[in-house]
Write a protein that holds these residues in place. Structure first.
Motif, PDB file in Angstrom:
ATOM      1  N   TYR A 160       4.100  -4.342  -4.023  1.00 19.94           N
ATOM      2  CA  TYR A 160       3.636  -3.066  -3.476  1.00 19.94           C
ATOM      3  C   TYR A 160       3.307  -3.204  -1.982  1.00 19.94           C
ATOM      4  O   TYR A 160       3.215  -2.204  -1.284  1.00 19.94           O
ATOM      5  CB  TYR A 160       2.379  -2.594  -4.214  1.00 19.94           C
ATOM      6  N   LEU A 161       3.086  -4.455  -1.550  1.00 20.00           N
ATOM      7  CA  LEU A 161       2.764  -4.724  -0.148  1.00 20.00           C
ATOM      8  C   LEU A 161       3.675  -5.835   0.344  1.00 20.00           C
ATOM      9  O   LEU A 161       4.151  -6.655  -0.448  1.00 20.00           O
ATOM     10  CB  LEU A 161       1.306  -5.166  -0.011  1.00 20.00           C
ATOM     11  N   ASP A 162       3.867  -5.894   1.656  1.00 23.76           N
ATOM     12  CA  ASP A 162       4.706  -6.920   2.255  1.00 23.76           C
ATOM     13  C   ASP A 162       3.900  -8.218   2.386  1.00 23.76           C
ATOM     14  O   ASP A 162       2.926  -8.284   3.148  1.00 23.76           O
ATOM     15  CB  ASP A 162       5.199  -6.447   3.620  1.00 23.76           C
ATOM     16  N   LEU A 163       4.304  -9.232   1.626  1.00 23.31           N
ATOM     17  CA  LEU A 163       3.559 -10.489   1.587  1.00 23.31           C
ATOM     18  C   LEU A 163       3.416 -11.113   2.976  1.00 23.31           C
ATOM     19  O   LEU A 163       2.331 -11.564   3.357  1.00 23.31           O
ATOM     20  CB  LEU A 163       4.259 -11.464   0.622  1.00 23.31           C
ATOM     21  N   ALA A 210      -1.265  -6.471  -6.533  1.00 19.25           N
ATOM     22  CA  ALA A 210      -0.445  -5.615  -5.660  1.00 19.25           C
ATOM     23  C   ALA A 210       0.679  -6.415  -4.998  1.00 19.25           C
ATOM     24  O   ALA A 210       1.799  -5.922  -4.838  1.00 19.25           O
ATOM     25  CB  ALA A 210      -1.322  -4.948  -4.606  1.00 19.25           C
ATOM     26  N   LEU A 211       0.367  -7.681  -4.662  1.00 24.07           N
ATOM     27  CA  LEU A 211       1.402  -8.532  -4.046  1.00 24.07           C
ATOM     28  C   LEU A 211       2.450  -8.937  -5.076  1.00 24.07           C
ATOM     29  O   LEU A 211       3.642  -9.006  -4.771  1.00 24.07           O
ATOM     30  CB  LEU A 211       0.766  -9.785  -3.433  1.00 24.07           C
ATOM     31  N   HIS A 261      -2.557   2.477   0.888  1.00 16.69           N
ATOM     32  CA  HIS A 261      -3.820   3.067   1.344  1.00 16.69           C
ATOM     33  C   HIS A 261      -4.933   2.013   1.304  1.00 16.69           C
ATOM     34  O   HIS A 261      -5.727   1.878   2.260  1.00 16.69           O
ATOM     35  CB  HIS A 261      -4.163   4.267   0.440  1.00 16.69           C
ATOM     36  N   ALA A 262      -4.978   1.221   0.225  1.00 13.12           N
ATOM     37  CA  ALA A 262      -6.009   0.186   0.086  1.00 13.12           C
ATOM     38  C   ALA A 262      -5.852  -0.886   1.171  1.00 13.12           C
ATOM     39  O   ALA A 262      -6.837  -1.364   1.740  1.00 13.12           O
ATOM     40  CB  ALA A 262      -5.942  -0.441  -1.310  1.00 13.12           C
ATOM     41  N   ASP A 274       1.350   4.123  -7.610  1.00 11.61           N
ATOM     42  CA  ASP A 274       0.793   2.768  -7.470  1.00 11.61           C
ATOM     43  C   ASP A 274       1.064   2.232  -6.059  1.00 11.61           C
ATOM     44  O   ASP A 274       0.194   1.621  -5.449  1.00 11.61           O
ATOM     45  CB  ASP A 274       1.438   1.808  -8.487  1.00 11.61           C
ATOM     46  N   LEU A 275       2.287   2.453  -5.592  1.00 10.84           N
ATOM     47  CA  LEU A 275       2.683   1.976  -4.274  1.00 10.84           C
ATOM     48  C   LEU A 275       1.851   2.631  -3.173  1.00 10.84           C
ATOM     49  O   LEU A 275       1.355   1.959  -2.262  1.00 10.84           O
ATOM     50  CB  LEU A 275       4.163   2.311  -4.068  1.00 10.84           C
ATOM     51  N   ALA A 276       1.690   3.938  -3.274  1.00 14.94           N
ATOM     52  CA  ALA A 276       0.909   4.673  -2.274  1.00 14.94           C
ATOM     53  C   ALA A 276      -0.544   4.213  -2.284  1.00 14.94           C
ATOM     54  O   ALA A 276      -1.164   4.037  -1.220  1.00 14.94           O
ATOM     55  CB  ALA A 276       0.990   6.175  -2.546  1.00 14.94           C
TER      56      ALA A 276
END
Lengths: 200, 200
Positions: free
Chosen positions: A141-144, A136-137, A111-112, A105-107
């Protein structure tokens, strides 16, 4: 003209003057950061409506889907009518309970986001839709901070639409337009299933 | 697999079982009466998103606009790509404060409703969108009981979308799916004007 008609006209003339004055006050044009959040239906669907409107204006549109995977949806069939006016990337792997694999999920999210950055940098594109980015946020999974900074640094004429439940406060703070879709009544509660042509 | 990964997988396996059971319970297929209401953006826009999805499924779609008049909108340009898959009728005369003529507004609403009835009776059409019908109902331009009765008597496979603020309780009662668009933040408040490609 009857008295009733004359009263209606007088009332509406006053209302029109107020409306016109309000419209005249608004003079700024800018690329908007738009957020569709909340538990109700219509978050992604309203994004597709915005896409249709932008396409009608001859704009190029970029789309990244962060969660939805290789599902067969009506919208993906429909966009074929617009050829390369749309740059569409479905890069999710499904919901977390489908993949059951956090690393994957993280990868997928990273990528997205890389694709989203590429679309935002493409000057031929006027509207970028980041579908389910809020999910995702929410799962970190991503840096806000990095995501919000990229949005704040967007070109002045680039519109961005972010969808998904539970929009982060920092994203709402940076946004120009935030709509919360509330669920008043849902057919799932009456045992009606998700139906082709309506839900997907 | 690390402990963290294993815990994540176990948690998600349980969640998937719950989700799958919920989906399995929902077996009914039916034409939905869908209402988009509330003060926020996205009511009509989400209807255009639904239209796009339905078009992608090869359905024919009927549209009646009850209030909006002969405005130039992106969506009207975009639908040309779908030819006679769409039967679109913009039959409004503008907002009440634009027309300033109650008799004219009333006649326009009645004419638009007659068109809506024709579209609902057309068996080649699977989705009918009645844009801003709630406004016509709010001003009592149409008989609410007659409108709701027509919706309740729809064909089993016909989906209907009604948009506009202040949906009447009797309409909500008859609906399968009601979403309230709430305005969390609006760019008009910051002096930003309605912009081509986004608002119209």
């Amino acid at each position: 003209m009857s008295d009733d008609e004359a009263r209606h006209r007088e009332k509406m003339e006053k209302r029109k003057a107020v409306q016109d004055a309000e419209v005249a006050e608004k003079t700024i044009e800018k690329g908007l950061l738009i957020v569709h959040t909340g538990p109700g239906k219509g978050k992604s669907t309203a994004a597709w409506g915005l896409m249709l409107r932008a396409l009608g204006r001859g704009w190029r549109v970029g789309v990244v889907q962060f969660i939805k995977g290789a599902w067969d949806t009506g919208e993906k069939h429909a966009i074929k009518a617009f050829g390369d006016q749309i740059d569409w990337h479905t890069l999710g792997e499904g919901f977390t309970w489908e993949t059951q694999d956090k690393a994957r999920d993280l990868a997928a999210a990273k990528h997205a986001w890389a694709e989203a950055e590429r679309l935002m940098a493409d000057t031929s594109i006027r509207l970028v839709i980041l579908d389910e980015l809020n999910i995702a946020l929410r799962y970190d999974y991503l840096d806000l901070d990095a995501v919000v900074a990229a949005f704040r640094a967007r070109r002045p004429d680039l519109h961005i639409v972010v969808t998904g439940r539970n929009a982060k406060p920092a994203l709402i703070e940076a946004a120009d337009l935030v709509t919360e879709m509330g669920s008043v009544k849902h057919h799932f509660a009456a045992g009606v299933k998700a139906q082709e042509g309506i839900e997907f």
